[in-house]
Design a protein around this motif. Structure first.
Motif, mmCIF file in Angstrom:
data_model
loop_
_atom_site.group_PDB
_atom_site.id
_atom_site.type_symbol
_atom_site.label_atom_id
_atom_site.label_comp_id
_atom_site.label_asym_id
_atom_site.label_seq_id
_atom_site.Cartn_x
_atom_site.Cartn_y
_atom_site.Cartn_z
ATOM 1 N N ASP A 5 -21.945 -33.047 -21.323
ATOM 2 C CA ASP A 5 -21.893 -31.662 -21.814
ATOM 3 C C ASP A 5 -20.686 -31.471 -22.731
ATOM 4 N N LEU A 6 -19.548 -32.032 -22.335
ATOM 5 C CA LEU A 6 -18.341 -31.938 -23.162
ATOM 6 C C LEU A 6 -18.567 -32.620 -24.506
ATOM 7 N N ALA A 7 -19.149 -33.803 -24.483
ATOM 8 C CA ALA A 7 -19.406 -34.545 -25.720
ATOM 9 C C ALA A 7 -20.331 -33.747 -26.643
ATOM 10 N N ARG A 8 -21.377 -33.152 -26.092
ATOM 11 C CA ARG A 8 -22.292 -32.339 -26.905
ATOM 12 C C ARG A 8 -21.572 -31.118 -27.470
ATOM 13 N N THR A 9 -20.747 -30.474 -26.654
ATOM 14 C CA THR A 9 -20.006 -29.300 -27.111
ATOM 15 C C THR A 9 -19.080 -29.663 -28.265
ATOM 16 N N ALA A 10 -18.445 -30.819 -28.163
ATOM 17 C CA ALA A 10 -17.483 -31.259 -29.174
ATOM 18 C C ALA A 10 -18.142 -32.047 -30.304
ATOM 19 N N GLN A 11 -19.447 -32.235 -30.218
ATOM 20 C CA GLN A 11 -20.208 -32.985 -31.213
ATOM 21 C C GLN A 11 -19.645 -34.393 -31.414
ATOM 22 N N THR A 13 -19.408 -38.464 -29.074
ATOM 23 C CA THR A 13 -20.084 -39.279 -28.062
ATOM 24 C C THR A 13 -19.280 -39.299 -26.766
ATOM 25 N N VAL A 14 -19.954 -39.684 -25.705
ATOM 26 C CA VAL A 14 -19.290 -39.854 -24.413
ATOM 27 C C VAL A 14 -18.198 -40.912 -24.529
ATOM 28 N N GLU A 15 -18.475 -41.967 -25.306
ATOM 29 C CA GLU A 15 -17.494 -43.031 -25.497
ATOM 30 C C GLU A 15 -16.222 -42.494 -26.163
ATOM 31 N N THR A 16 -16.386 -41.556 -27.089
ATOM 32 C CA THR A 16 -15.225 -40.954 -27.755
ATOM 33 C C THR A 16 -14.381 -40.190 -26.753
ATOM 34 N N VAL A 17 -15.013 -39.439 -25.888
ATOM 35 C CA VAL A 17 -14.292 -38.691 -24.854
ATOM 36 C C VAL A 17 -13.507 -39.660 -23.979
ATOM 37 N N ARG A 18 -14.157 -40.710 -23.533
ATOM 38 C CA ARG A 18 -13.483 -41.697 -22.670
ATOM 39 C C ARG A 18 -12.337 -42.374 -23.414
ATOM 40 N N TYR A 19 -12.540 -42.672 -24.682
ATOM 41 C CA TYR A 19 -11.502 -43.318 -25.483
ATOM 42 C C TYR A 19 -10.263 -42.424 -25.579
ATOM 43 N N TYR A 20 -10.470 -41.148 -25.890
ATOM 44 C CA TYR A 20 -9.326 -40.230 -25.997
ATOM 45 C C TYR A 20 -8.620 -40.067 -24.654
ATOM 46 N N GLU A 21 -9.355 -40.155 -23.582
ATOM 47 C CA GLU A 21 -8.729 -40.134 -22.252
ATOM 48 C C GLU A 21 -7.854 -41.370 -22.061
ATOM 49 N N ARG A 22 -8.404 -42.540 -22.383
ATOM 50 C CA ARG A 22 -7.635 -43.792 -22.238
ATOM 51 C C ARG A 22 -6.387 -43.782 -23.103
ATOM 52 N N GLU A 23 -6.487 -43.192 -24.299
ATOM 53 C CA GLU A 23 -5.358 -43.131 -25.219
ATOM 54 C C GLU A 23 -4.326 -42.079 -24.806
ATOM 55 N N GLY A 24 -4.664 -41.275 -23.825
ATOM 56 C CA GLY A 24 -3.740 -40.250 -23.363
ATOM 57 C C GLY A 24 -3.742 -38.990 -24.212
ATOM 58 N N ASP A 38 -15.086 -33.692 -14.095
ATOM 59 C CA ASP A 38 -15.392 -32.267 -14.177
ATOM 60 C C ASP A 38 -14.454 -31.635 -15.202
ATOM 61 N N TYR A 39 -14.967 -31.462 -16.417
ATOM 62 C CA TYR A 39 -14.166 -30.952 -17.532
ATOM 63 C C TYR A 39 -14.215 -29.433 -17.580
ATOM 64 N N ARG A 46 -9.094 -28.870 -26.418
ATOM 65 C CA ARG A 46 -8.215 -29.977 -26.818
ATOM 66 C C ARG A 46 -8.998 -31.031 -27.598
ATOM 67 N N LEU A 47 -10.204 -31.312 -27.161
ATOM 68 C CA LEU A 47 -11.030 -32.283 -27.870
ATOM 69 C C LEU A 47 -11.363 -31.779 -29.270
ATOM 70 N N ARG A 48 -11.641 -30.526 -29.396
ATOM 71 C CA ARG A 48 -11.902 -29.940 -30.720
ATOM 72 C C ARG A 48 -10.665 -30.067 -31.599
ATOM 73 N N PHE A 49 -9.493 -29.797 -31.036
ATOM 74 C CA PHE A 49 -8.229 -29.918 -31.754
ATOM 75 C C PHE A 49 -8.044 -31.360 -32.250
ATOM 76 N N ILE A 50 -8.274 -32.327 -31.364
ATOM 77 C CA ILE A 50 -8.130 -33.744 -31.712
ATOM 78 C C ILE A 50 -9.106 -34.105 -32.827
ATOM 79 N N ARG A 51 -10.337 -33.680 -32.705
ATOM 80 C CA ARG A 51 -11.341 -34.001 -33.725
ATOM 81 C C ARG A 51 -10.995 -33.354 -35.063
ATOM 82 N N ASN A 52 -10.416 -32.160 -35.042
ATOM 83 C CA ASN A 52 -9.976 -31.527 -36.290
ATOM 84 C C ASN A 52 -8.852 -32.337 -36.934
#
Length: 143
Positions: A5-11, A13-24, A38-39, A46-52
């Motif tokens: 759901d978070l990945a879809r909201t932020a447009q 992938t799930v892998e991108t979400v996990r990657y940004y988590e691993r990168e801190g 549970d996001y 924050r994910l939107r901010f990072i993607r911007n």
């Protein structure tokens, strides 16, 4: 919300979400009783901010510095300005490199103005004759 759901909201992938988590860059979420991520709304923001920031070609280090500053609202924005000014300088250097590249390609293209046999192609001759200089240090902040 679940990771999908978070990945879809932020447009993204799930892998991108996990990657940004691993990168801190994205904080680890709480876990459900079933151990699912549970996001919350703050993760989506924050994910939107990072993607911007990534859309502006900022490196992860630059994003990390900006996020650190954003997490300290009592500080002034001078440090944020410094990060952006440094990024602008990197962009300016890259533009100069690309302009030189374009000029080299245009000069090469000028060598072949008409359709002819491959063995007479001015571009191929130019590439064969070209003296390659040692590759200059690339002005990139991305590493």
């Amino acid at each position: 919300m679940k990771i999908g759901d978070l990945a879809r909201t932020a447009q993204c992938t799930v892998e991108t979400v996990r990657y940004y988590e691993r990168e801190g860059l994205l904080p680890a979420p709480a876990r459900t009783a079933g151990n699912f991520r549970d996001y919350g709304r703050e993760h989506a923001e924050r994910l939107r901010f990072i993607r911007n920031c990534r859309a502006l070609d900022m490196s992860h280090d630059e994003i990390r510095r900006i996020l650190t500053l954003a997490d300290q609202p009592e500080c002034g924005c001078g440090a944020v300005n410094a990060v952006v000014d440094q990024h602008i300088a990197h962009v300016d250097a890259r533009i100069r490199e690309l302009e030189q590249l374009r000029a080299s390609l245009a000069a090469l293209r000028e060598r072949c103005q008409r359709e002819q046999a491959v063995e007479a192609c001015g571009i191929l001759q130019g590439l064969a004759e070209m003296e390659s200089e040692p590759r200059p240090e690339r002005h990139t902040h991305l590493g």
